[in-house]
Design an enzyme around this catalytic site. Sequence first.
Site, PDB file in Angstrom:
ATOM      1  N   GLU A  96     -18.963  13.844 -24.057  1.00  0.00           N
ATOM      2  CA  GLU A  96     -18.685  12.710 -23.173  1.00  0.00           C
ATOM      3  C   GLU A  96     -17.306  12.897 -22.524  1.00  0.00           C
ATOM      4  O   GLU A  96     -16.349  13.279 -23.212  1.00  0.00           O
ATOM      5  CB  GLU A  96     -18.683  11.445 -24.042  1.00  0.00           C
ATOM      6  CG  GLU A  96     -18.166  10.205 -23.387  1.00  0.00           C
ATOM      7  CD  GLU A  96     -17.928   9.068 -24.397  1.00  0.00           C
ATOM      8  OE1 GLU A  96     -17.770   7.934 -23.941  1.00  0.00           O
ATOM      9  OE2 GLU A  96     -17.907   9.327 -25.621  1.00  0.00           O
ATOM     10  N   ASP A 198      -5.276  17.272 -36.956  1.00  0.00           N
ATOM     11  CA  ASP A 198      -4.407  17.984 -35.997  1.00  0.00           C
ATOM     12  C   ASP A 198      -3.809  16.952 -35.040  1.00  0.00           C
ATOM     13  O   ASP A 198      -3.857  17.098 -33.822  1.00  0.00           O
ATOM     14  CB  ASP A 198      -5.240  19.025 -35.230  1.00  0.00           C
ATOM     15  CG  ASP A 198      -4.367  20.004 -34.445  1.00  0.00           C
ATOM     16  OD1 ASP A 198      -3.134  19.983 -34.611  1.00  0.00           O
ATOM     17  OD2 ASP A 198      -4.932  20.795 -33.661  1.00  0.00           O
TER      18      ASP A 198
HETATM   19  P1  ADP Z   1      -8.308  22.663 -26.447  1.00  0.00           P
HETATM   20  O1  ADP Z   1      -9.463  22.719 -27.386  1.00  0.00           O
HETATM   21  O2  ADP Z   1      -8.228  23.824 -25.526  1.00  0.00           O
HETATM   22  O3  ADP Z   1      -6.967  22.388 -27.128  1.00  0.00           O
HETATM   23  P2  ADP Z   1      -8.582  19.854 -25.743  1.00  0.00           P
HETATM   24  O4  ADP Z   1      -9.789  19.428 -26.476  1.00  0.00           O
HETATM   25  O5  ADP Z   1      -7.259  19.470 -26.321  1.00  0.00           O
HETATM   26  O6  ADP Z   1      -8.592  21.424 -25.473  1.00  0.00           O
HETATM   27  O7  ADP Z   1      -8.703  19.312 -24.258  1.00  0.00           O
HETATM   28  C1  ADP Z   1      -7.764  19.667 -23.253  1.00  0.00           C
HETATM   29  C2  ADP Z   1      -7.319  18.424 -22.499  1.00  0.00           C
HETATM   30  O8  ADP Z   1      -8.446  17.827 -21.894  1.00  0.00           O
HETATM   31  C3  ADP Z   1      -6.735  17.371 -23.411  1.00  0.00           C
HETATM   32  O9  ADP Z   1      -5.345  17.489 -23.522  1.00  0.00           O
HETATM   33  C4  ADP Z   1      -7.132  16.076 -22.745  1.00  0.00           C
HETATM   34  O10 ADP Z   1      -6.163  15.705 -21.779  1.00  0.00           O
HETATM   35  C5  ADP Z   1      -8.405  16.435 -22.015  1.00  0.00           C
HETATM   36  N1  ADP Z   1      -9.608  16.000 -22.745  1.00  0.00           N
HETATM   37  C6  ADP Z   1      -9.994  16.370 -23.990  1.00  0.00           C
HETATM   38  N2  ADP Z   1     -11.170  15.820 -24.334  1.00  0.00           N
HETATM   39  C7  ADP Z   1     -11.537  15.084 -23.275  1.00  0.00           C
HETATM   40  C8  ADP Z   1     -12.675  14.260 -22.991  1.00  0.00           C
HETATM   41  N3  ADP Z   1     -13.668  14.125 -23.870  1.00  0.00           N
HETATM   42  N4  ADP Z   1     -12.729  13.628 -21.797  1.00  0.00           N
HETATM   43  C9  ADP Z   1     -11.721  13.792 -20.884  1.00  0.00           C
HETATM   44  N5  ADP Z   1     -10.640  14.548 -21.082  1.00  0.00           N
HETATM   45  C10 ADP Z   1     -10.540  15.191 -22.255  1.00  0.00           C
END
Ligand code: ADP
Length: 295
Positions: A96, A198
Site C-alpha cells: 500500500e 529498526d
Molecule cells: P529501504 O528498504 O530502501 O530502506 P524504505 O522502506 O525505507 O526503503 O522506503 C524508502 C522511503 O520511501 C521511505 O523513507 C519513505 O519516505 C518512503 N516510503 C516507505 N514506505 C512507503 C509507503 N508504503 N508508502 C509511501 N512511501 C513510503
Amino acid sequence: MNGNWKYIEQRLGHTLGRSIRFKKITPVDGGCINQAWHVIDQDQQSWFVKSNHIDLLAMFEAEFQGLSALREARCIRVPKPILYGVISHHCYFIMEYIHLSGRPQQALAGEQLAKLHCVQVKQYGWIMDNSIGTTRQCNQQQHKWINFWKYQRLRFQLDLALHKGLARKHYQKGFELSERLEEFFTDYQPQASLLHGDLWGGNIAYDRSNQPVIFDPAVYYGDREADLAMTELFGGFGKTFYASYHEYYPIDEGYEVRKNLYNLYHILNHFNLFGGGYGAQSGKMIEALLSEIND
Ligand code: ADP
C-alpha cells in the site's frame, strides 16, 4: 525494472482479482537499500513498489511478514503488504502507498508505540531471521533474553566486525562485555514485546491525517528498551514522544545505561555495513559500558 512493469501489473492484478494498468511510475528517494517507486494505476490507486537484486528475496519475505505482524497488532498504522516475488534477476515487493506528508504528532506516536510494546509473548526472537540494513538479523526463539542478546545480537555483530577489520582490542573488550551481560539485568526482567526493530527517525512518518506510520521494520519480540534506544540514536523523536510513551508505559531507570548496550548493536552493524569511524565509536561504547559494571 524497465521491461518488468508489465509482469508486475499482471501479478498485482492476479493478487487483487482485477485488471491493473500502471499509468504513472515515479521514483521515490530516501531508502537506504532498495530502489523504490510510487506507482498509480488506472483507477488512481497508489502503490509503493521496491526492488532489488534477486539475492535479497529473503529480505522482502521477512519484511512482508514483519509488516503483517505489526499490522495485526493494530496499534500504529503500517502499510499493507500485498505481494513480493521475482522477475528475471530482481526481486520486488508491492505494498500500500501511504502519502507521508502529514504533520508529526509525536505524542500520539509515543502512545501508539507503547501500545505496540504491550503486545507480548513468552519467547524472545521471531518466526524467521530478517535483516538489519542488509546484515542478517538472527531471531531464533528462546526464553532467556540475556542469551538472546549475547549470541544473536552482540556476538553476531562482533564476530562479523572482527572479520571486517575491527581492532582486536575492541573485539576483546566487546567479548568481555558479552560475558558479563547479566550485570546489566540484576533487577530488571524484560518482557518479550513486539518490536519494530529498526526504529530510527527515517522509518516513521505521518499520513495525511497526521497519523503516525511506521515502515521498513526488522521485527522481533524483545526488550522494548531496544526500540526506545534506537529512537535516540539518530534523533527525530522529541520530548513529547517520550513523555507520552512513559505516561502510557513507564520505563525502568536502568534504561539509561542499557540503552547504550542496545545501541552498540546498531553501531557495530554500521561498522559492518559502512566501516570507518563506527569501529572506534563501538570501542568507546564498549569501554563506557564496562566502566558501568566495573565501578
Ligand atoms: P529501504 O528498504 O530502501 O530502506 P524504505 O522502506 O525505507 O526503503 O522506503 C524508502 C522511503 O520511501 C521511505 O523513507 C519513505 O519516505 C518512503 N516510503 C516507505 N514506505 C512507503 C509507503 N508504503 N508508502 C509511501 N512511501 C513510503
